[in-house]
Design a protein around this motif. Structure first.
Motif, mmCIF file in Angstrom:
data_model
loop_
_atom_site.group_PDB
_atom_site.id
_atom_site.type_symbol
_atom_site.label_atom_id
_atom_site.label_comp_id
_atom_site.label_asym_id
_atom_site.label_seq_id
_atom_site.Cartn_x
_atom_site.Cartn_y
_atom_site.Cartn_z
ATOM 1 N N LEU A 63 0.835 -1.205 0.000
ATOM 2 C CA LEU A 63 0.000 0.000 0.000
ATOM 3 C C LEU A 63 0.870 1.255 0.000
ATOM 4 C CD1 LEU A 63 -2.778 1.391 0.243
ATOM 5 C CD2 LEU A 63 -2.568 1.126 2.742
ATOM 6 N N ASP A 115 2.330 2.042 -3.315
ATOM 7 C CA ASP A 115 1.322 2.206 -4.366
ATOM 8 C C ASP A 115 1.159 0.986 -5.270
ATOM 9 O OD1 ASP A 115 0.711 4.818 -3.538
ATOM 10 O OD2 ASP A 115 2.397 5.631 -4.693
ATOM 11 N N THR A 125 -4.404 -0.502 -3.707
ATOM 12 C CA THR A 125 -5.209 0.631 -3.218
ATOM 13 C C THR A 125 -5.637 0.381 -1.780
ATOM 14 O OG1 THR A 125 -7.294 -0.353 -3.928
ATOM 15 C CG2 THR A 125 -6.080 0.956 -5.567
ATOM 16 N N ASP A 126 -6.217 1.391 -1.171
ATOM 17 C CA ASP A 126 -6.740 1.244 0.188
ATOM 18 C C ASP A 126 -7.792 0.137 0.266
ATOM 19 O OD1 ASP A 126 -5.142 3.221 1.256
ATOM 20 O OD2 ASP A 126 -6.607 4.808 0.883
#
Length: 749
Positions: free
Chosen positions: A269, A272, A275-276
């Protein structure tokens, strides 16, 4: 193990002098400044100076082939029998690894992988500061350095030096790290980033005996590396730090494995890669419940089928000098060499054999049904089965769970065999014919007692004879009896063999040279044991051997009978057809080893009798009326009725069928009373016939050659047999309580 002395710290070298002058902390500063290693972002004088210093660091990346599993196949080259490995690894191309897996390993192990030149200056500086200011230690290994370390460890294992770092015998020294760094720089100059990543993902240990992402993905979830999702990829990437500490297939490890997985997901996370929402979804998965662990068993115990044949073939492999100097080296090759082993096993015949032995296992007794089949023209073992559970790890007292291969000898995981009883009688008849006699000759089979001290002709023994010796507890005379009523009379050798008349066989042996019989059994490779003797050729000094007193393995007997299916030519049993290494190179293996040891006409004369024994068994009539194809063979029941056998053959298949107790010599029947009419002809023959009627038609089933001047040429009656029963006479079989300890009272029909 003695500590290794690294030449790095020899002060006679330039690097040693630099190390002594600057000290370790100063070296770390140089590393951080990028002066020692030609990093991607560094050039000019600094890189040159660093290269000059590293030039004297003794380092060479010794690469050895990766350990990969070996696979054993049936004779069709496609049906898998078993897999063998020390390291479960399935090499895979990078394009066949999911992007999630690539992202996970980079996120947790080397987030600047695509930016450095093998050594990460930022990572080294960070680790140096931490290690000199904190009580804990922090590493700075890049994926490239880890790849180098795994390659070095693999080379150490393959070369026999062992993996001293993995074994925890010695911590890495600064010399080790410096060497690792130099090699990492060299690797970066010779390989692309994707090639390094691919190599790493194939070599890294991922718990237990699983190496590489493909094997690990298959083991933990039953999927390929290309199908790994974020959660699965993060779990595998988390294993790298401590593979067995975090392996999730161990119950006590699941909680910490899940925590480690979540750490990897957090890094993904941060950098990147996810995603969340993907992060939240992945950490919500219960790791323990997500696992679908595949079997971790390896080798013959995990064989798809043919476990006992598999075990036999492995003994053949480890005893073959073509695969190494000693058994340990050959076992290492099997476990690490990525071999493709094609065996002689016929998969359809093996499956039929396994089904048939289970159908014929005596219920309520500690007895097993056995079958093994051989190609008479090549010696190829086509099937090998027994009605027990193969388990080399079983330590219980369960007789039905064993790795003992009862078809084979002690050299191949078996024993010394079983008393065969009357299955030795055809060799007496064959020796009789070899001596210039005929199967139609008559012998006086009325003698049921032989005096101890009587001399029997044996030209190969000192003095040209042997004496019938009295054993401890024996009566004053050596006595034998028959099962059929009214058979103590004159008869032909043929008639005596057909009805398995003990007195006829003993009279035949008494009328000839015993060494002629043992010479024939020697040529047929028959070796056995009797009480107090070592495994070896049959001995003429105990005449009772002609009635089956010796114990012989089913496979040895099958080989001898196969010679009667092959016109007197015997072949060495073999289980392996070809072996190819991971690079496609074939090992040099011998072709079929066959030799004519009995004159074909002698074989044809004895076959005339054994054809009738097989084709006129009452079970054939009950099942099919007439025999469905030409067949021949002989029954045998040992003296305690603890074992019964039928050795039989067609033109294309020789098969040994046994029903025998495993742990003792007591009767197959718990009360010791053998039911009337219950002998090998009604126990072992049906086992043989039910199997052969299914498999024999898949191979040659032509007529056996006729003997010259055979007395039966005028009375052949097709597959239904060469005699009419009215020509043979009749007799009622009855069980006998005074069976001879050295032989067999056997009514074949």
């Amino acid at each position: 193990m003695a500590s290794r002395k690294s030449p790095l710290f020899d002060t006679a070298t330039t690097v040693g002098k630099i190390m002594s002058f600057l000290g370790v902390s100063a070296l770390c500063g140089l590393l951080a400044a990028g002066l020692v290693f030609p990093l991607a972002a560094t050039g000019g004088a600094a890189a040159s100076a660093g290269g000059d210093i590293l030039h004297e660091v003794p380092a060479e990346l010794q690469e050895e082939p990766l350990s990969t599993p070996s696979h054993m196949y049936a004779s069709d080259g496609e049906t898998l029998i078993a897999t063998f490995y020390a390291e479960n690894r399935v090499p895979v191309d990078l394009e066949d690894v999911s992007q999630e897996m690539k992202d996970a390993i980079i996120a947790i192990e080397d987030e600047r992988f695509y930016d450095h030149g093998g050594v990460d200056a930022q990572g080294v500086a960070r680790a140096a500061v931490h290690n000199f200011t904190a009580s804990t230690q922090q590493g700075a290994s890049t994926l490239t350095m880890q790849y180098v370390n795994n390659v070095l460890n693999n080379a150490a294992v393959v070369s026999g030096e062992g993996n001293f770092l993995a074994a925890g015998i010695q911590e890495k020294t600064y010399a080790d790290k410096l060497r690792e760094m130099k090699l990492a720089v060299q690797v970066e100059q010779e390989m692309t980033k994707d090639e390094i990543l691919e190599g790493y993902l194939n070599i890294v240990m991922l718990g237990g005996r699983n190496y590489g992402v493909e094997a690990a993905a298959q083991f933990y979830w039953g999927v390929s590396a290309s199908e790994l999702d974020y959660q699965q990829a993060a779990t595998l990437a988390g294993l790298v730090q401590a593979p067995n500490f975090y392996r999730p297939d161990i119950q006590d490890n699941v909680e910490r494995a899940e925590t480690r997985r979540n750490t990897v997901l957090r890094n993904m996370l941060i950098h990147d890669f996810i995603t969340d929402d993907e992060y939240e979804e992945a950490i919500a998965i219960d790791l323990g419940e997500s696992l679908e662990i595949q079997s971790s068993e390896v080798g013959c115990i995990a064989a798809e089928f043919g476990e006992y044949f598999c075990d036999y073939a492995i003994h053949d492999f480890t005893q073959n000098e073509a695969f190494g100097e000693d058994e340990q080296e050959r076992a290492e090759l099997l476990a690490r060499g990525g071999l493709r082993i094609v065996t002689t096993l016929d998969p359809d015949m093996q499956r039929q054999a396994e089904e048939t032995v289970m159908d014929h296992q005596p219920r309520g007794t500690e007895a097993a049904a056995l079958l093994n089949s051989m190609d008479p023209e090549t010696g190829n073992i086509l099937a090998m089965a027994q009605s027990t559970t193969y388990d080399p790890n079983d330590e219980s007292d369960d007789w039905n769970s064993t790795s003992l291969n009862m078809n084979a000898g002690s050299s191949h995981g078996g024993s010394n065999g079983f008393q065969g009883g009357s299955i030795l009688k055809p060799f007496v008849a064959a020796a009789w014919v070899e001596e210039g006699n005929d199967m139609d000759d008559r012998v006086d089979a009325d003698q049921t007692e032989y005096e101890y001290g009587e001399r029997w002709q044996a030209s190969c023994m000192p003095g040209g004879s042997v004496t019938l010796l009295q054993g401890e507890g024996d009566e004053d005379v050596y006595s034998i009896s028959n099962v059929l009523d009214d058979t103590e009379r004159e008869m032909t050798v043929d008639w005596g063999l057909f009805h398995s008349i003990n007195t006829a066989t003993m009279a035949t042996a008494n009328d000839m040279d015993l060494c002629a019989i043992t010479d024939l059994t020697d040529r047929l490779g028959i070796q056995g044991t009797s009480e107090g003797t070592e495994l070896g050729p049959l001995r003429p000094d105990t005449p009772s051997f002609v009635l089956g007193a010796v114990s012989v393995t089913p496979l040895v007997m099958n080989r001898a009978y196969a010679a009667f299916a092959n016109d007197g030519t015997i072949c060495t049993p073999r289980s392996i057809l070809e072996v190819t290494d991971a690079h496609g190179n074939e090992y040099d293996l011998p072709e079929a080893d066959c030799e004519e040891v009995v004159d074909p006409d002698v074989v044809a004369q004895v076959n005339d009798t054994m054809i009738n024994i097989a084709e006129q068994n009452l079970y054939v009539g009950e099942r099919d009326g007439d025999a469905p194809f030409p067949m021949a063979g002989k029954t045998g029941t040992n003296h305690t009725a603890s074992g019964m056998s039928f050795q039989g053959y067609t033109e294309g298949v020789a098969t040994s069928a046994y029903v025998t107790r495993i742990n003792d010599n007591s009767s197959l029947w718990s009360n010791g009373n053998v039911p009337d009419e219950t002998y090998a002809g009604t126990i072992a023959f049906p086992l043989w016939y039910d199997y052969m009627r299914e498999v024999a038609p898949t191979r040659a089933t032509g007529d056996f050659p006729e003997a010259r001047n055979s007395p039966f040429n005028e009375r052949r009656s097709g597959y239904g047999g060469r005699y009419a029963m009215s020509e043979l006479g009749s007799g009622s079989g009855s069980s006998s309580s005074d069976d001879d300890d050295n032989g067999d009272n056997d009514d074949d029909d």
